[in-house]
Design an enzyme around this catalytic site. Structure first.
Site, PDB file in Angstrom:
ATOM      1  N   SER A  17      -8.078 -11.154  -6.115  1.00  0.00           N
ATOM      2  CA  SER A  17      -9.350 -11.625  -6.520  1.00  0.00           C
ATOM      3  C   SER A  17      -9.285 -13.129  -6.469  1.00  0.00           C
ATOM      4  CB  SER A  17      -9.844 -11.010  -7.796  1.00  0.00           C
ATOM      5  OG  SER A  17     -11.018 -11.508  -8.080  1.00  0.00           O
TER       6      SER A  17
ATOM      7  N   TYR B 281      -8.753  -9.460 -17.096  1.00  0.00           N
ATOM      8  CA  TYR B 281      -8.756  -9.018 -15.748  1.00  0.00           C
ATOM      9  C   TYR B 281      -8.013 -10.303 -14.860  1.00  0.00           C
ATOM     10  CZ  TYR B 281     -10.994  -8.422 -11.074  1.00  0.00           C
ATOM     11  OH  TYR B 281     -11.284  -8.177  -9.710  1.00  0.00           O
TER      12      TYR B 281
END
Ligand SMILES: NC(=O)c1ccc[n+]([C@@H]2O[C@H](COP(=O)([O-])OP(=O)(O)OC[C@H]3O[C@@H](n4cnc5c(N)ncnc54)[C@H](OP(=O)(O)O)[C@@H]3O)[C@@H](O)[C@H]2O)c1
Length: 265
Positions: A141, A154
């Site tokens: 990501s 995350y």
């Protein structure tokens, strides 16, 4: 890589980016092993691909269930007699402030996003090394490159993936095994609804950051030639996130100032 007749094991194949990957690999003539927790959703994806049992197998698994992953990997390796490409894509995001978040929630994010993907890689790699060929694709990501509010666990899990797969890549050159890190910005999938909140429950709604983003099929379409070329890092995001990635390298101070005022949900 030419994917015709190759075996591709995709985690997070029941939805979003993983489901889109399944369609693109299948169209290229690959055999698929589809994994995630929800068997009925994996069966739906299989049916939508035509349901050919000789080319598509469903292998449910829970990335958080670390004790089961060696056995699942052995099962995956026997389904078509080997694995040519492992797509470590299954994952979950976060929508909670660090100071309010249970440690169990942070651990769950690490367990699913980091340890789950690392375990499958650890169990599959020796077989690729024996054959001296293979590709490991990881859906990281932009959060693997810089952090924002509400994403502490995350972003940590995605940064950890970047770190370990940088090392694995170096170790695998002599075995002709490619490591491809995919770093998307916001993509319109169920990721926001499924994000963990402070106590580990699901966020349950879609934010405008994602509802206005490109969808998963468009994302995979745009990066497909880079995936096949086994590019080592692939960025797919809006100009805003691309600028963020550049600023993180040349002026992290300025990036922090901008992020402080940015909408991140
Ligand atoms: N969408 C974005 O904006 C974006 C941006 C950057 C990176 N990513 C990354 O892209 C990957 C795919 O996410 P997505 O956007 O496609 O979201 P999604 O639609 O929510 O898909 C997530 C997938 O992961 C699976 N999964 C979740 N927890 C799991 C577990 N414990 N064990 C096994 N599988 C599990 C889900 O299947 P089950 O529920 O059936 O288990 C689902 O197939 C993730 O790694 C995410 O971090 C997404």
């Amino acid at each position: 890589m030419n994917y015709k007749n190759k075996t591709i094991w995709i985690t997070g194949a029941s939805s979003g980016i993983g489901e889109a990957f399944a369609h693109f690999f299948y169209r290229d003539g690959a055999n698929l092993i589809l994994s995630s927790r929800r068997k009925e959703e994996l069966e739906r994806v299989k049916t939508e691909l035509g349901g050919d049992d000789s080319r598509i197998k469903v292998l449910p698994l829970d990335l958080a269930d670390s004790k089961s992953l060696e056995e699942k990997s052995q099962a995956a390796l026997t389904l078509f007699g080997g694995i040519d490409v492992l797509v470590n894509n299954g994952g979950v995001s976060q929508r909670s402030l660090f100071a309010e978040t249970d440690m169990d929630t942070i651990r769950r994010l690490m367990e699913i996003n980091f340890f789950g993907s690392v375990a499958l890689t650890r169990f599959v790699l020796p077989h690729m090394m024996e054959r001296k060929s293979g590709q490991i694709i990881v859906t990281s990501s932009v959060a693997g490159k810089f952090g924002t509010k509400y994403r502490s666990g995350y972003a940590a899990s995605k940064h950890a993936l970047q770190g370990i797969f940088d090392c694995i890549r170096q170790e695998m050159y002599e075995y002709n095994i490619a490591v491809t890190m995919v770093c998307p910005g916001p993509i319109k999938t169920n990721i926001t609804q499924n994000s963990l909140t402070a106590d580990g429950s699901s966020f349950g709604k879609m934010g405008s950051l994602h509802s206005d983003a490109m969808d998963a099929n468009e994302m995979v379409q745009r990066i497909w030639s880079d995936i096949k070329a086994e590019k080592e890092e692939i960025y797919i995001s809006s100009p805003k996130e691309r600028l963020g990635l550049i600023m993180k390298r040349i002026s992290p101070w300025l990036l922090n100032k901008i992020l402080k005022r940015s909408k991140v949900i």
